[in-house]
Design a protein around this motif. Structure first.
Motif, mmCIF file in Angstrom:
data_model
loop_
_atom_site.group_PDB
_atom_site.id
_atom_site.type_symbol
_atom_site.label_atom_id
_atom_site.label_comp_id
_atom_site.label_asym_id
_atom_site.label_seq_id
_atom_site.Cartn_x
_atom_site.Cartn_y
_atom_site.Cartn_z
ATOM 1 N N ASN A 282 0.765 -1.311 0.123
ATOM 2 C CA ASN A 282 0.031 -0.161 0.068
ATOM 3 C C ASN A 282 0.843 1.267 0.030
ATOM 4 O O ASN A 282 0.718 2.260 -0.650
ATOM 5 C CB ASN A 282 -0.899 0.117 1.271
ATOM 6 C CG ASN A 282 -1.856 -0.983 1.037
ATOM 7 O OD1 ASN A 282 -2.482 -1.536 -0.060
ATOM 8 N ND2 ASN A 282 -2.310 -1.800 2.230
ATOM 9 N N MET A 283 1.835 1.477 0.809
ATOM 10 C CA MET A 283 2.539 2.505 0.731
ATOM 11 C C MET A 283 3.362 2.738 -0.556
ATOM 12 O O MET A 283 3.704 3.722 -1.068
ATOM 13 C CB MET A 283 3.844 1.965 1.840
ATOM 14 C CG MET A 283 3.383 2.055 3.302
ATOM 15 S SD MET A 283 4.478 1.756 4.469
ATOM 16 C CE MET A 283 5.502 3.165 4.273
ATOM 17 N N TYR A 284 4.014 1.583 -1.232
ATOM 18 C CA TYR A 284 4.631 1.789 -2.588
ATOM 19 C C TYR A 284 3.701 2.217 -3.553
ATOM 20 O O TYR A 284 3.948 3.235 -4.393
ATOM 21 C CB TYR A 284 5.132 0.306 -2.933
ATOM 22 C CG TYR A 284 5.761 0.374 -4.323
ATOM 23 C CD1 TYR A 284 7.080 1.083 -4.495
ATOM 24 C CD2 TYR A 284 5.038 -0.335 -5.346
ATOM 25 C CE1 TYR A 284 7.870 0.798 -5.759
ATOM 26 C CE2 TYR A 284 5.739 -0.279 -6.641
ATOM 27 C CZ TYR A 284 6.962 0.318 -6.615
ATOM 28 O OH TYR A 284 7.719 0.516 -7.876
ATOM 29 N N ASP A 285 2.262 1.912 -3.588
ATOM 30 C CA ASP A 285 1.339 2.364 -4.573
ATOM 31 C C ASP A 285 1.236 4.052 -4.305
ATOM 32 O O ASP A 285 1.193 4.763 -5.207
ATOM 33 C CB ASP A 285 -0.145 1.708 -4.347
ATOM 34 C CG ASP A 285 0.260 0.023 -4.844
ATOM 35 O OD1 ASP A 285 1.154 -0.240 -5.670
ATOM 36 O OD2 ASP A 285 -0.533 -0.681 -4.148
ATOM 37 N N LYS A 286 0.934 4.297 -3.061
ATOM 38 C CA LYS A 286 0.947 5.564 -2.719
ATOM 39 C C LYS A 286 2.234 6.612 -3.216
ATOM 40 O O LYS A 286 1.812 7.584 -3.668
ATOM 41 C CB LYS A 286 0.624 5.824 -1.037
ATOM 42 C CG LYS A 286 0.352 7.415 -0.828
ATOM 43 C CD LYS A 286 0.017 7.278 0.555
ATOM 44 C CE LYS A 286 -0.443 8.655 1.210
ATOM 45 N NZ LYS A 286 -0.648 8.816 2.566
ATOM 46 N N ALA A 287 3.383 5.774 -3.159
ATOM 47 C CA ALA A 287 4.661 6.778 -3.414
ATOM 48 C C ALA A 287 4.712 6.851 -5.030
ATOM 49 O O ALA A 287 5.034 7.904 -5.472
ATOM 50 C CB ALA A 287 5.623 5.982 -2.775
ATOM 51 N N GLU A 289 1.961 7.142 -7.035
ATOM 52 C CA GLU A 289 1.179 8.312 -7.436
ATOM 53 C C GLU A 289 1.726 9.728 -7.087
ATOM 54 O O GLU A 289 1.487 10.327 -7.968
ATOM 55 C CB GLU A 289 -0.183 7.941 -6.665
ATOM 56 C CG GLU A 289 -1.090 6.892 -6.999
ATOM 57 C CD GLU A 289 -2.589 6.636 -6.015
ATOM 58 O OE1 GLU A 289 -2.514 7.457 -5.250
ATOM 59 O OE2 GLU A 289 -3.083 5.832 -6.335
ATOM 60 N N ASP A 290 2.363 9.789 -5.848
ATOM 61 C CA ASP A 290 3.169 10.974 -5.788
ATOM 62 C C ASP A 290 3.954 11.204 -6.668
ATOM 63 O O ASP A 290 4.326 12.389 -7.037
ATOM 64 C CB ASP A 290 3.515 11.031 -4.200
ATOM 65 C CG ASP A 290 2.456 11.034 -3.025
ATOM 66 O OD1 ASP A 290 1.413 11.211 -3.594
ATOM 67 O OD2 ASP A 290 2.853 10.257 -1.964
#
Length: 560
Positions: A282-287, A289-290
């Protein structure tokens, strides 16, 4: 009573000024006038014009006291000198009286000095005797040292050294005999020692066998004890192995329990890892997108910068176009100016061609005038040169004639001088011949004198040689006697001590033969000297002409 006038204070300038000032003050303050005061002062003066106000009256005792005070130092000096003179006189009288008294300090001092002088004289005499004895002892020591040096020098001669070598040979032979005897005795002792050694070896061998038997018995006993110890050790090891087996079983149970616990812990760790993987995704997907949003913003900023660059490029192109147009216009202006200048120069050239013929004619005229002027200068220069040559020839001819006359005069003078020189040389040669004859005569006399001196010198040398031969002969006899005495004493001493004296006798015999040979040589030398004297006497009978001939004279000399 004595009246004495005090000194006038007017002699001192400072006091005078002071008195004048006081007098003025008194005159101002006094009730009487100056005239009245002068009358009063005249009334107070004595008949001898002495002023009572300036007088000091003293008594006779005071005057005597003053005189005594004035002469006090001189009287003291005189009294001291008189006292010194009196004491000196008394001392001299006392010294004269006590001069010969024996019981006084001075007399005792005199006696002591006399006794000291006597002691010093005795000491000096004793020292002189000691010096004489020391000189005798020193002379004796010197004599002994000289004798010792002579003896050492005598021992250093070849003859004595050879004899001493023979003496050493004798001692070596004696030492060799002693060593042979010693060797024989040592062999006997070694033989006796070998027998004793064999007996000791037999005893030691028996003791060794006995000790070896005891050692074997002890070794067997030790081996039995060792086998019993090994059996006991095997039993102990069996017990230890059983105990170790049980201990290994217990350790295996403990290891199994630990393995089960480890497997449970691994399962827990795996479950926790799976949970953490979801969170990481989840943290990787968010990174991601940023990051995409950031890229979009950067793209927008790049587009804006490209637009600004395009506008700047269009402006730059416009400026370059304007600069090119301006350069083209400047080039056209320069070309027009160049064309105008070319046209102007062409017109000037046409006008110059019209004036060219006139310039050529003028140049030809100038060149012809210059050539005529140079030709005239050459002619003038040649004329001057010819004149100078003729003048030089005339002067040279005159100088040569003068030199020829001078050479003739010098030649005449040279002939005269040469004739005079020849005459002087002839006189010089005559004088030289005369002097040569005198020198030849003197040389002949000198040679004769030298021959006589040489004969006398040879005769003296022969006499000295004869004396030397006699002296050598005498010394040879003395040395022979000394050597004979010394060698005889040494040989007899060695024979008494049972030494082999053959080498010494051999050397002694050879030396005596050598002494005899020297004696014969001396006799031959004396006989040959006598024969030489006879020959010399016969040769002295030659005539003067033969002597001149033997000296090599080639001219005639008058006999004197």
């Amino acid at each position: 009573m004595v009246i004495k006038i005090l000194p006038d204070p007017s002699t001192k300038p400072n006091i005078n000024d002071h008195l004048i000032s006081q007098k003025q003050r008194r005159s101002q303050s006094a009730p009487y006038s100056s005239h009245v005061r002068s009358e009063i002062s005249q009334q107070r003066r004595l008949p001898d014009a002495a002023d009572l106000r300036r007088m000091c009256i003293i008594t006779k005792s005071d005057l005597n006291r003053i005189y005594e005070n004035l002469d006090y130092r001189q009287r003291n000096k005189d009294a001291i000198q008189q006292e010194i003179a009196r004491k000196k006189e008394l001392a001299e009288r006392s010294a004269q009286i006590t001069k010969h008294w024996p019981n006084t300090i001075a007399g005792a001092r005199e006696r002591k000095l006399e006794m000291k002088k006597i002691r010093e004289q005795e000491e000096e005499e004793r020292k002189k005797l000691l010096d004489i004895e020391e000189e005798k002892l020193a002379a004796e020591r010197r004599r002994e040292q000289i004798e010792k040096a002579k003896q050492l020098k005598y021992y250093e001669t070849d003859r004595i050294r050879t004899f001493h070598s023979a003496l050493l040979h004798t001692e070596v032979l004696k030492e060799r005999d002693l060593q042979i005897d010693m060797k024989r005795r040592i062999e006997q002792l070694h033989h006796a020692d070998a027998e004793q050694e064999r007996q000791r070896y037999q005893v030691a061998q028996n003791e060794y066998k006995k000790a070896e038997q005891e050692r074997l018995e002890k070794k067997a006993k030790d081996r039995a004890n060792l086998s019993q110890y090994h059996l006991a050790q095997v039993g102990r090891k069996r017990i230890q192995s059983a105990e170790e087996k049980q201990r290994n079983q217990r350790e295996g149970e403990e290891y199994r329990h630990l393995a089960e616990q480890y497997a449970f812990e691994q399962m827990e760790i795996e479950r926790y890892r799976k949970l953490t993987q979801k969170d990481v995704k989840n943290m990787y997907d968010k990174a991601l997108e940023d990051r995409y949003k950031v890229k979009q913003m950067e793209q927008q900023m790049d587009d804006e910068e490209d637009e600004e660059l395009r506008i700047y490029a269009e402006a730059k192109k416009k400026i370059a176009r304007l600069r090119r147009e301006k350069d083209i216009q400047a080039h056209q202006e320069k070309q027009e100016a160049r064309d105008h200048m070319i046209g102007y120069l062409g017109s000037l050239q046409k006008r110059a061609e019209a004036n060219y013929d006139t310039q050529i004619f003028r140049a030809q005229a100038q060149r012809e005038a210059k050539e005529l002027r140079e030709e005239q200068e050459k002619l003038d220069k040649r004329q001057k040169m010819l004149e100078s040559i003729n003048k030089y020839r005339y002067e040279t001819m005159k100088r040569r004639e003068a030199e020829k006359e001078m050479e003739q005069c010098e030649d005449i003078d040279m002939r005269q001088k040469k004739a005079e020189a020849d005459q002087l040389f002839l006189l010089y040669q005559q004088e030289k011949d005369k002097k040569r004859n005198q020198n030849a005569q003197a040389l002949a006399d000198f040679h004769l004198k030298q021959a006589q001196e040489r004969k006398e010198r040879e005769h003296g040398l022969k006499d000295s040689e004869l004396d030397e031969v006699q002296l050598d002969k005498h010394m040879n006899e003395i040395e022979r006697q000394q050597y004979q005495d010394y060698a005889g004493r040494v040989i007899s001493y060695m024979e008494e001590n049972e030494r082999n004296t053959y080498p010494m006798k051999k050397v002694y015999t050879e030396e005596m033969k050598r002494f005899d040979q020297w004696s014969q040589d001396y006799r031959k030398t004396e006989s040959s000297n006598n024969n030489d004297e006879k020959k010399t006497f016969n040769q002295n009978k030659k005539s003067l002409d033969q002597t001149k001939k033997s000296l090599g004279f080639q001219w005639n000399i008058s006999n004197k």
